[in-house]
Design a protein around this motif. Structure first.
Motif, mmCIF file in Angstrom:
data_model
loop_
_atom_site.group_PDB
_atom_site.id
_atom_site.type_symbol
_atom_site.label_atom_id
_atom_site.label_comp_id
_atom_site.label_asym_id
_atom_site.label_seq_id
_atom_site.Cartn_x
_atom_site.Cartn_y
_atom_site.Cartn_z
ATOM 1 N N SER A 197 0.834 -1.050 0.029
ATOM 2 C CA SER A 197 -0.008 0.261 -0.043
ATOM 3 C C SER A 197 1.016 1.282 0.018
ATOM 4 O O SER A 197 2.293 1.140 0.103
ATOM 5 N N GLY A 198 0.382 2.440 -0.252
ATOM 6 C CA GLY A 198 1.153 3.494 -0.124
ATOM 7 C C GLY A 198 1.298 4.180 -1.612
ATOM 8 O O GLY A 198 0.989 3.743 -2.669
ATOM 9 N N ILE A 199 1.783 5.384 -1.661
ATOM 10 C CA ILE A 199 1.813 6.162 -2.881
ATOM 11 C C ILE A 199 2.829 5.350 -3.821
ATOM 12 O O ILE A 199 2.763 5.497 -4.979
ATOM 13 N N GLY A 200 3.946 5.106 -3.319
ATOM 14 C CA GLY A 200 4.925 4.362 -3.995
ATOM 15 C C GLY A 200 4.796 2.955 -4.268
ATOM 16 O O GLY A 200 5.151 2.661 -5.653
ATOM 17 N N PHE A 201 3.839 2.339 -3.904
ATOM 18 C CA PHE A 201 3.126 0.985 -4.052
ATOM 19 C C PHE A 201 2.226 1.326 -5.387
ATOM 20 O O PHE A 201 2.446 0.844 -6.366
ATOM 21 N N LEU A 202 1.503 2.379 -5.269
ATOM 22 C CA LEU A 202 0.797 2.669 -6.443
ATOM 23 C C LEU A 202 1.493 2.941 -7.794
ATOM 24 O O LEU A 202 1.029 2.540 -8.759
ATOM 25 N N ALA A 203 2.595 3.661 -7.408
ATOM 26 C CA ALA A 203 3.558 4.106 -8.830
ATOM 27 C C ALA A 203 4.052 2.765 -9.245
ATOM 28 O O ALA A 203 4.222 2.333 -10.335
ATOM 29 N N MET A 204 4.621 1.822 -8.316
ATOM 30 C CA MET A 204 5.425 0.455 -8.886
ATOM 31 C C MET A 204 4.302 -0.288 -9.413
ATOM 32 O O MET A 204 4.388 -0.973 -10.582
ATOM 33 N N ASP A 205 2.949 -0.160 -8.846
ATOM 34 C CA ASP A 205 1.745 -1.192 -9.434
ATOM 35 C C ASP A 205 1.479 -0.683 -10.885
ATOM 36 O O ASP A 205 1.306 -1.338 -11.710
ATOM 37 N N ALA A 206 1.475 0.803 -11.128
ATOM 38 C CA ALA A 206 0.950 1.279 -12.179
ATOM 39 C C ALA A 206 2.184 1.026 -13.344
ATOM 40 O O ALA A 206 2.016 0.930 -14.459
ATOM 41 N N ARG A 207 3.380 0.990 -12.762
ATOM 42 C CA ARG A 207 4.555 0.727 -13.743
ATOM 43 C C ARG A 207 4.402 -0.737 -14.655
ATOM 44 O O ARG A 207 4.565 -0.696 -15.787
ATOM 45 N N GLU A 208 3.670 -1.618 -13.989
ATOM 46 C CA GLU A 208 3.495 -2.783 -14.364
ATOM 47 C C GLU A 208 2.707 -2.851 -15.619
ATOM 48 O O GLU A 208 2.901 -3.594 -16.303
ATOM 49 N N PHE A 209 1.722 -2.108 -15.409
ATOM 50 C CA PHE A 209 0.774 -1.713 -16.231
ATOM 51 C C PHE A 209 0.782 -0.656 -17.433
ATOM 52 O O PHE A 209 -0.045 -0.418 -18.101
ATOM 53 N N LEU A 210 1.966 -0.040 -17.234
ATOM 54 C CA LEU A 210 2.486 1.069 -18.179
ATOM 55 C C LEU A 210 1.288 2.095 -17.993
ATOM 56 O O LEU A 210 0.963 2.871 -19.058
ATOM 57 N N ARG A 211 0.783 2.275 -16.695
ATOM 58 C CA ARG A 211 0.072 3.402 -16.555
ATOM 59 C C ARG A 211 0.606 4.618 -16.041
ATOM 60 O O ARG A 211 0.623 5.012 -15.054
ATOM 61 N N VAL A 216 2.271 9.613 -13.062
ATOM 62 C CA VAL A 216 2.702 11.186 -13.128
ATOM 63 C C VAL A 216 1.806 11.479 -11.759
ATOM 64 O O VAL A 216 2.252 12.483 -11.144
ATOM 65 N N LEU A 217 0.524 11.005 -11.509
ATOM 66 C CA LEU A 217 -0.355 11.313 -10.444
ATOM 67 C C LEU A 217 0.600 10.954 -9.216
ATOM 68 O O LEU A 217 0.598 12.156 -8.349
ATOM 69 N N THR A 218 1.190 10.129 -9.080
ATOM 70 C CA THR A 218 2.035 9.844 -7.777
ATOM 71 C C THR A 218 2.880 10.717 -7.507
ATOM 72 O O THR A 218 3.452 11.265 -6.466
ATOM 73 N N ILE A 219 3.822 11.139 -8.769
ATOM 74 C CA ILE A 219 4.643 12.029 -8.639
ATOM 75 C C ILE A 219 4.333 13.321 -8.156
ATOM 76 O O ILE A 219 4.936 14.026 -7.364
ATOM 77 N N ALA A 220 3.155 13.937 -8.686
ATOM 78 C CA ALA A 220 2.600 14.935 -8.436
ATOM 79 C C ALA A 220 2.005 15.097 -6.854
ATOM 80 O O ALA A 220 2.098 15.946 -6.109
ATOM 81 N N ILE A 221 1.559 13.908 -6.462
ATOM 82 C CA ILE A 221 1.070 13.737 -5.061
ATOM 83 C C ILE A 221 2.336 13.973 -4.192
ATOM 84 O O ILE A 221 2.351 14.901 -2.932
ATOM 85 N N TYR A 222 3.311 13.324 -4.567
ATOM 86 C CA TYR A 222 4.724 13.454 -3.688
ATOM 87 C C TYR A 222 5.145 15.007 -3.615
ATOM 88 O O TYR A 222 5.413 15.558 -2.588
ATOM 89 N N ALA A 223 5.019 15.700 -4.736
ATOM 90 C CA ALA A 223 5.199 17.052 -4.806
ATOM 91 C C ALA A 223 4.361 18.061 -3.927
ATOM 92 O O ALA A 223 4.909 18.610 -3.105
ATOM 93 N N LEU A 224 3.281 17.768 -3.959
ATOM 94 C CA LEU A 224 2.334 18.522 -3.178
ATOM 95 C C LEU A 224 2.458 18.182 -1.588
ATOM 96 O O LEU A 224 2.588 19.242 -0.840
ATOM 97 N N ILE A 225 2.774 17.118 -1.412
ATOM 98 C CA ILE A 225 2.998 16.620 0.075
ATOM 99 C C ILE A 225 4.292 17.545 0.624
ATOM 100 O O ILE A 225 4.207 17.903 1.615
#
Ligand SMILES: Nc1ncnc2c1ncn2[C@@H]1O[C@H](COP(=O)(O)OP(=O)(O)OP(=O)(O)O)[C@@H](O)[C@H]1O
Ligand SMILES: [Mg+2]
Lengths: 251, 241
Positions: A197-211, A216-225
């Motif tokens: 779980s977590g934003i990083g997990f979301l990013a890694m999960d998305a990478r598997e499916f080329l999402r 980009v959303l997770t990167i934006a969230i990291y930036a915002l936080i």
């Protein structure tokens, strides 16, 4: 001036959007900002985004609290006691010379890839800047003010409370700001490895499916936080250092 | 009144008594067999050329430095005003003034003290908003709010402009007249000494080399040039080796 400073980012976003709409940018490479926003909305309403965000924030907070407390306690100890300094400062400085992310494989061997590993890594990254700036702040308290405290008859505890800690506070808060930055860095790295779980997990999960939209959303969230954390640190400084010519609102 | 004419022991005790004081930094002797007594309510001004040990003496009286010999008898913790105001920049003026004051009405007493030095309206202001003279007045209020029996001042007005300094003289005179502590003021300013002192001391070679009791009403006041001569300035008068 404020308007002008926002002009460039806004223009950049519009250009990006137009390029994506025109098909010049493949969605595989960089999705349109509007697509990212839609993805954010979809993930948020399905509930998974908030869960992941919550998981990340919890890890960051726990790691920050633990690392911050340890760093602060050690900093106080070394700041006040020459004996403690002689005993532990060199060891801490030597450990500090290691980029804390280099310790990651070792941390994984020790703690696996569960929550403990992530919180530990954040705590490790946080403890050093807090420690260093606490000892530094205490050392830099004006000896003339310490002497004044004694002249006014302050006991040791009163001296710490009224003179030493307030005098060290600007430095300690600088440490807090650095610590917030390293906490994020630690979290990003920790969550890309074996997270469920977590934003990083979301990013890694998305990478598997080329999402790429999710990435980009997770990167934006990291930036915002990151921006939000910095804002909190700044507010703290303005509030607690209102007396200080470099921080106070009334210049 | 007459029934109570016998003074209590506390009333006879001086604000400070020093006998045979010695102080050395390594092999360099700075104070040697120095004797000094200051009565309560007495204003003593200490002059002496730079490096003769005035600050060393004052710090010893304040209990800030160890002494290498002799005795210092001070009834209670003395109050000190330094050349720099030494206000805590993170505390408001009233918090600064009441520093070390263990009283429930600390704020009230700080307010009274600040009013005495003409800053009664600025209880919650920050030190950085003060001029040099104002900051030094707050330092004075902080010293006096402790109701000290001995007030030690180390060149407290040296950094102020001439006009402000004269105003400070008036203020200090008034405040001392009200609170009546024993005062030891270190200064380089001969006119300041003449304006404020009940007694002027000149320090030389680690001891009190010259003493003059001012007679405020009538009697010849000490000539400025005589004092300057004692300090070894503008005269052919040889300084005894
Ligand atoms: N911490 C110290 N270590 C060694 N020597 C010192 C120290 N402090 C003062 N001295 C020496 O002691 C002597 C007296 O110093 P002191 O500060 O008492 O002089 P002073 O009369 O106050 O001078 P001034 O009028 O310039 O303030 C000087 O020669 C000085 O160099
Ligand atoms: Mg001096």
């Amino acid at each position: 001036m404020l308007l002008l400073s926002w002009l460039a980012p806004v223009v950049l976003l519009i250009v990006w959007e137009l390029l994506a709409q025109a098909g010049w940018l493949s969605p595989q490479v960089l999705p349109a900002p509007s697509k990212v926003v839609r993805t954010a909305f979809k993930l948020a309403t399905s509930g998974s985004l908030l869960n992941d965000l919550g998981a990340s924030l919890l890890r960051a907070t726990a790691g920050f609290a633990i690392g911050g407390s340890v760093g602060f306690a050690l900093g106080i100890l070394v700041g006040f006691s020459r004996i403690a300094e002689a005993a532990i400062d060199r060891s801490i400085q030597m450990i500090r010379a290691i980029p804390f992310l280099a310790a990651l494989p070792l941390v994984i061997v020790w703690l696996g890839v569960g929550e403990a590993q992530k919180i530990f890594l954040v705590a490790l990254g946080v403890a050093f800047p807090i420690y260093i700036n606490t000892t530094l702040g205490i050392r830099q308290v004006d000896p003339k003010l310490l002497e004044l405290g004694r002249v006014q008859g302050l006991g040791t505890l009163e001296l710490i409370r009224r003179v030493i800690l307030p005098g060290a506070l600007p430095s300690i808060l600088t440490g807090v700001r650095y610590a917030l930055a390293t906490a994020w860095l630690a979290l990003v790295v920790a969550e890309t490895i074996g997270a469920q779980s977590g934003i990083g997990f979301l990013a890694m999960d998305a990478r598997e499916f080329l999402r790429t939209d999710v990435i980009v959303l997770t990167i934006a969230i990291y930036a915002l936080i990151g921006v939000a954390a910095d804002g909190i640190a700044r507010t703290l400084e303005r509030r607690l250092l209102a007396w200080h010519p470099n921080y106070g609102s009334a210049r | 009144m007459t029934l109570h004419a016998v003074p209590s022991p506390a009333a006879i005790a001086p604000a400070v008594a020093v006998t045979g004081l010695h102080r050395a930094y390594g092999s360099r002797v700075v104070i040697e067999n120095l004797n000094l007594r200051i009565e309560r309510g007495e204003f003593v001004v200490l002059l002496g050329e730079s490096g003769c040990g005035k600050t060393t003496l004052l710090r010893a009286l304040a209990g800030l430095d160890a002494i290498d010999g002799g005795r210092i008898t001070a009834p209670r913790r003395p109050a000190v005003v330094f050349q720099e105001h030494r206000l805590l920049p993170w505390d408001s003026l009233w918090r600064n003034v009441s520093l070390g004051l263990n009283a429930t009405d600390a704020r009230q007493r700080a307010a009274t003290a600040l009013t005495e030095v003409g800053l009664g309206g600025r209880l919650d202001d920050w030190p950085r908003n003060l001029s040099g003279g104002q900051a030094q007045r707050v330092a004075l209020a902080r010293a006096l709010v402790q109701e000290p029996e001995l007030l030690l001042l180390d060149e407290p007005f040296a950094a102020l402009d001439a006009l402000t300094r004269i105003r400070m003289h008036d203020l200090v005179r008034e405040l001392v007249a009200v609170h009546r502590p024993g005062v030891l003021l270190v200064t380089h300013d001969v006119d300041e000494a003449i304006a404020l002192a009940d007694r002027i001391l000149v320090m030389r070679e680690g001891r009190i080399a010259f003493e003059h009791r001012m007679k405020r009403n009538g009697a010849a006041p000490i000539a400025r040039t005589d004092l300057l001569a004692e300090l070894g300035v503008g005269t052919s008068h040889p300084i005894p080796a």
